[in-house]
Design a protein around this motif. Sequence first.
Motif, PDB file in Angstrom:
ATOM      1  N   GLN A 235       0.823  -1.215   0.000  1.00 34.57           N
ATOM      2  CA  GLN A 235       0.000   0.000   0.000  1.00 34.57           C
ATOM      3  C   GLN A 235       0.853   1.260   0.000  1.00 34.57           C
ATOM      4  O   GLN A 235       0.394   2.323  -0.414  1.00 34.57           O
ATOM      5  CB  GLN A 235      -0.944   0.001   1.201  1.00 34.57           C
ATOM      6  CG  GLN A 235      -1.958  -1.127   1.131  1.00 34.57           C
ATOM      7  CD  GLN A 235      -2.950  -1.062   2.256  1.00 34.57           C
ATOM      8  OE1 GLN A 235      -4.142  -0.942   2.039  1.00 34.57           O
ATOM      9  NE2 GLN A 235      -2.470  -1.122   3.473  1.00 34.57           N
ATOM     10  N   ALA A 236       2.082   1.171   0.482  1.00 33.23           N
ATOM     11  CA  ALA A 236       2.962   2.336   0.464  1.00 33.23           C
ATOM     12  C   ALA A 236       3.350   2.713  -0.955  1.00 33.23           C
ATOM     13  O   ALA A 236       3.745   3.842  -1.222  1.00 33.23           O
ATOM     14  CB  ALA A 236       4.223   2.056   1.291  1.00 33.23           C
ATOM     15  N   ASP A 237       3.216   1.766  -1.881  1.00 28.38           N
ATOM     16  CA  ASP A 237       3.580   1.997  -3.266  1.00 28.38           C
ATOM     17  C   ASP A 237       2.456   2.707  -4.021  1.00 28.38           C
ATOM     18  O   ASP A 237       2.682   3.665  -4.741  1.00 28.38           O
ATOM     19  CB  ASP A 237       3.893   0.634  -3.908  1.00 28.38           C
ATOM     20  CG  ASP A 237       4.368   0.745  -5.342  1.00 28.38           C
ATOM     21  OD1 ASP A 237       3.885   1.639  -6.035  1.00 28.38           O
ATOM     22  OD2 ASP A 237       5.192  -0.070  -5.755  1.00 28.38           O
TER      23      ASP A 237
ATOM     24  N   ALA B 243      12.614  -6.900   9.174  1.00 29.29           N
ATOM     25  CA  ALA B 243      13.246  -6.647   7.878  1.00 29.29           C
ATOM     26  C   ALA B 243      12.618  -5.449   7.182  1.00 29.29           C
ATOM     27  O   ALA B 243      13.312  -4.615   6.589  1.00 29.29           O
ATOM     28  CB  ALA B 243      13.143  -7.887   6.994  1.00 29.29           C
ATOM     29  N   ALA B 244      11.287  -5.348   7.254  1.00 30.34           N
ATOM     30  CA  ALA B 244      10.603  -4.205   6.646  1.00 30.34           C
ATOM     31  C   ALA B 244      11.002  -2.905   7.337  1.00 30.34           C
ATOM     32  O   ALA B 244      11.241  -1.882   6.686  1.00 30.34           O
ATOM     33  CB  ALA B 244       9.094  -4.402   6.709  1.00 30.34           C
ATOM     34  N   TYR B 245      11.084  -2.946   8.662  1.00 34.41           N
ATOM     35  CA  TYR B 245      11.476  -1.749   9.411  1.00 34.41           C
ATOM     36  C   TYR B 245      12.855  -1.260   8.991  1.00 34.41           C
ATOM     37  O   TYR B 245      13.033  -0.077   8.661  1.00 34.41           O
ATOM     38  CB  TYR B 245      11.456  -2.038  10.910  1.00 34.41           C
ATOM     39  CG  TYR B 245      12.119  -0.951  11.737  1.00 34.41           C
ATOM     40  CD1 TYR B 245      11.456   0.241  12.009  1.00 34.41           C
ATOM     41  CD2 TYR B 245      13.418  -1.115  12.219  1.00 34.41           C
ATOM     42  CE1 TYR B 245      12.072   1.250  12.740  1.00 34.41           C
ATOM     43  CE2 TYR B 245      14.036  -0.114  12.961  1.00 34.41           C
ATOM     44  CZ  TYR B 245      13.356   1.058  13.219  1.00 34.41           C
ATOM     45  OH  TYR B 245      13.973   2.062  13.932  1.00 34.41           O
TER      46      TYR B 245
ATOM     47  N   ALA C   7      14.524  -1.981   6.300  1.00 29.11           N
ATOM     48  CA  ALA C   7      14.521  -1.575   4.893  1.00 29.11           C
ATOM     49  C   ALA C   7      14.039  -0.136   4.747  1.00 29.11           C
ATOM     50  O   ALA C   7      14.589   0.647   3.969  1.00 29.11           O
ATOM     51  CB  ALA C   7      13.631  -2.508   4.077  1.00 29.11           C
ATOM     52  N   GLY C   8      13.021   0.222   5.519  1.00 28.47           N
ATOM     53  CA  GLY C   8      12.458   1.562   5.430  1.00 28.47           C
ATOM     54  C   GLY C   8      13.238   2.622   6.169  1.00 28.47           C
ATOM     55  O   GLY C   8      13.003   3.825   5.978  1.00 28.47           O
ATOM     56  N   GLU C   9      14.181   2.217   7.027  1.00 32.55           N
ATOM     57  CA  GLU C   9      14.941   3.178   7.822  1.00 32.55           C
ATOM     58  C   GLU C   9      16.339   3.439   7.287  1.00 32.55           C
ATOM     59  O   GLU C   9      17.027   4.348   7.754  1.00 32.55           O
ATOM     60  CB  GLU C   9      15.079   2.654   9.270  1.00 32.55           C
ATOM     61  CG  GLU C   9      13.782   2.654  10.059  1.00 32.55           C
ATOM     62  CD  GLU C   9      13.328   4.062  10.410  1.00 32.55           C
ATOM     63  OE1 GLU C   9      14.069   4.769  11.116  1.00 32.55           O
ATOM     64  OE2 GLU C   9      12.238   4.450   9.953  1.00 32.55           O
ATOM     65  N   GLN C  10      16.766   2.683   6.275  1.00 29.58           N
ATOM     66  CA  GLN C  10      18.183   2.677   5.929  1.00 29.58           C
ATOM     67  C   GLN C  10      18.706   4.004   5.381  1.00 29.58           C
ATOM     68  O   GLN C  10      19.900   4.269   5.441  1.00 29.58           O
ATOM     69  CB  GLN C  10      18.487   1.552   4.949  1.00 29.58           C
ATOM     70  CG  GLN C  10      17.751   1.633   3.629  1.00 29.58           C
ATOM     71  CD  GLN C  10      18.106   0.468   2.737  1.00 29.58           C
ATOM     72  OE1 GLN C  10      19.252   0.266   2.394  1.00 29.58           O
ATOM     73  NE2 GLN C  10      17.116  -0.320   2.378  1.00 29.58           N
ATOM     74  N   ALA C  11      17.846   4.882   4.854  1.00 33.08           N
ATOM     75  CA  ALA C  11      18.320   6.161   4.316  1.00 33.08           C
ATOM     76  C   ALA C  11      17.840   7.352   5.138  1.00 33.08           C
ATOM     77  O   ALA C  11      17.979   8.495   4.718  1.00 33.08           O
ATOM     78  CB  ALA C  11      17.861   6.314   2.864  1.00 33.08           C
TER      79      ALA C  11
ATOM     80  N   ALA D 247       8.657   5.384   1.331  1.00 36.05           N
ATOM     81  CA  ALA D 247       7.681   4.621   0.556  1.00 36.05           C
ATOM     82  C   ALA D 247       8.358   3.879  -0.589  1.00 36.05           C
ATOM     83  O   ALA D 247       8.020   2.725  -0.889  1.00 36.05           O
ATOM     84  CB  ALA D 247       6.600   5.553   0.017  1.00 36.05           C
ATOM     85  N   SER D 248       9.340   4.519  -1.229  1.00 37.44           N
ATOM     86  CA  SER D 248      10.038   3.857  -2.328  1.00 37.44           C
ATOM     87  C   SER D 248      10.878   2.683  -1.819  1.00 37.44           C
ATOM     88  O   SER D 248      11.014   1.661  -2.508  1.00 37.44           O
ATOM     89  CB  SER D 248      10.917   4.860  -3.076  1.00 37.44           C
ATOM     90  OG  SER D 248      12.032   5.259  -2.304  1.00 37.44           O
ATOM     91  N   LEU D 249      11.438   2.820  -0.621  1.00 38.99           N
ATOM     92  CA  LEU D 249      12.208   1.721  -0.041  1.00 38.99           C
ATOM     93  C   LEU D 249      11.306   0.537   0.287  1.00 38.99           C
ATOM     94  O   LEU D 249      11.656  -0.621   0.016  1.00 38.99           O
ATOM     95  CB  LEU D 249      12.928   2.195   1.218  1.00 38.99           C
ATOM     96  CG  LEU D 249      14.118   3.138   1.005  1.00 38.99           C
ATOM     97  CD1 LEU D 249      14.552   3.758   2.335  1.00 38.99           C
ATOM     98  CD2 LEU D 249      15.281   2.395   0.362  1.00 38.99           C
ATOM     99  N   TYR D 250      10.140   0.820   0.882  1.00 43.93           N
ATOM    100  CA  TYR D 250       9.196  -0.255   1.170  1.00 43.93           C
ATOM    101  C   TYR D 250       8.773  -0.962  -0.111  1.00 43.93           C
ATOM    102  O   TYR D 250       8.661  -2.190  -0.159  1.00 43.93           O
ATOM    103  CB  TYR D 250       7.961   0.298   1.878  1.00 43.93           C
ATOM    104  CG  TYR D 250       8.158   0.624   3.338  1.00 43.93           C
ATOM    105  CD1 TYR D 250       8.921  -0.194   4.165  1.00 43.93           C
ATOM    106  CD2 TYR D 250       7.566   1.754   3.902  1.00 43.93           C
ATOM    107  CE1 TYR D 250       9.106   0.100   5.494  1.00 43.93           C
ATOM    108  CE2 TYR D 250       7.745   2.061   5.249  1.00 43.93           C
ATOM    109  CZ  TYR D 250       8.512   1.233   6.032  1.00 43.93           C
ATOM    110  OH  TYR D 250       8.690   1.528   7.363  1.00 43.93           O
TER     111      TYR D 250
END
Length: 309
Positions: free
Chosen positions: A65-67, A190-192, A194-198, A275-278
Amino acid sequence: MTAWMSFAADPERKARCLARLHQAQLGPDNQPSDCVAGGKHRFSQELGVPETLAVVIDVLCWLRQADGKTSAREQAIALVEAIPVGADLGAVPYNYAHWLLHDPQWGITQYSQTGRLQALSARVKTLHDKELAGLVIDDSEWRALGEEAIGDAGEVGEGDSQYLESLLGSVASPLTRLNAEQMGKLCGGAAYFAGEQAKASYWTDSEQCQLDDLYDAFRAGVEQTLGPRPPVQQTVELNAWLRQEQAMDAAWEKKMRRQQRLLWRRWDAWGEKQASLYAAFNESAVDLLLTQFKLAPRLNVFAPSQQLH
């Protein structure tokens, strides 16, 4: 390893499952896995696949849904459609969990920065690699790994490091023994990450504190104006309170966007990047699952006029 048989080798059962999902209205209390199975705690029974896959499908569908390109329901339908009839998907959750932990791009263990966490991550990966390679691992090695994880608990700072340590401790065991709760922790973790890395490039701790202070002041004003939020038992009063709160929230944000232009511009930029990372994580995860479904061993199942694979 338990042998599984997707849809009990019955094409009509798969068709019924998909029909339920096509008609479903998903929501927080109506997860994709419950909809496709026709009720809660029926996923394995109806689909003939491990329960841990229900967690995977649910988490990925809400991430989609973030996409904004594909709905959660559409993605759930695509994943179920991709499951072959009469396949043994028993190994899919183990391979997926290994990917969540150890993938070079998205894996959780790459965020182990301290010496202690790096050592624990390396030990976990070594045993998991051996396990997936089919090598025999004595239970004493798993026990030692679990004791190491427990022994290090609470020694690795706070915040993300502590969260990572907790995640690693929860999976310091064979992948074949992972249950739905552990899979849920891995998927969420893993999702967390992935969304925090930048995040550091877009949004600072001081900016978060500033935004939190603004929201705290807003919430205090809401309660002062509307009174305390009614309990859930008072349905009519609660709904009326929520409608007023939402209207105040919209007006407040509009005002703040004028007064705090730079802060909100920064917040929006970070939201778009996250959102793009998710979406990228979700796409990679779905691709992996689809590949695993194709590779799963299966029986030849015959419909009245055709052979299904």
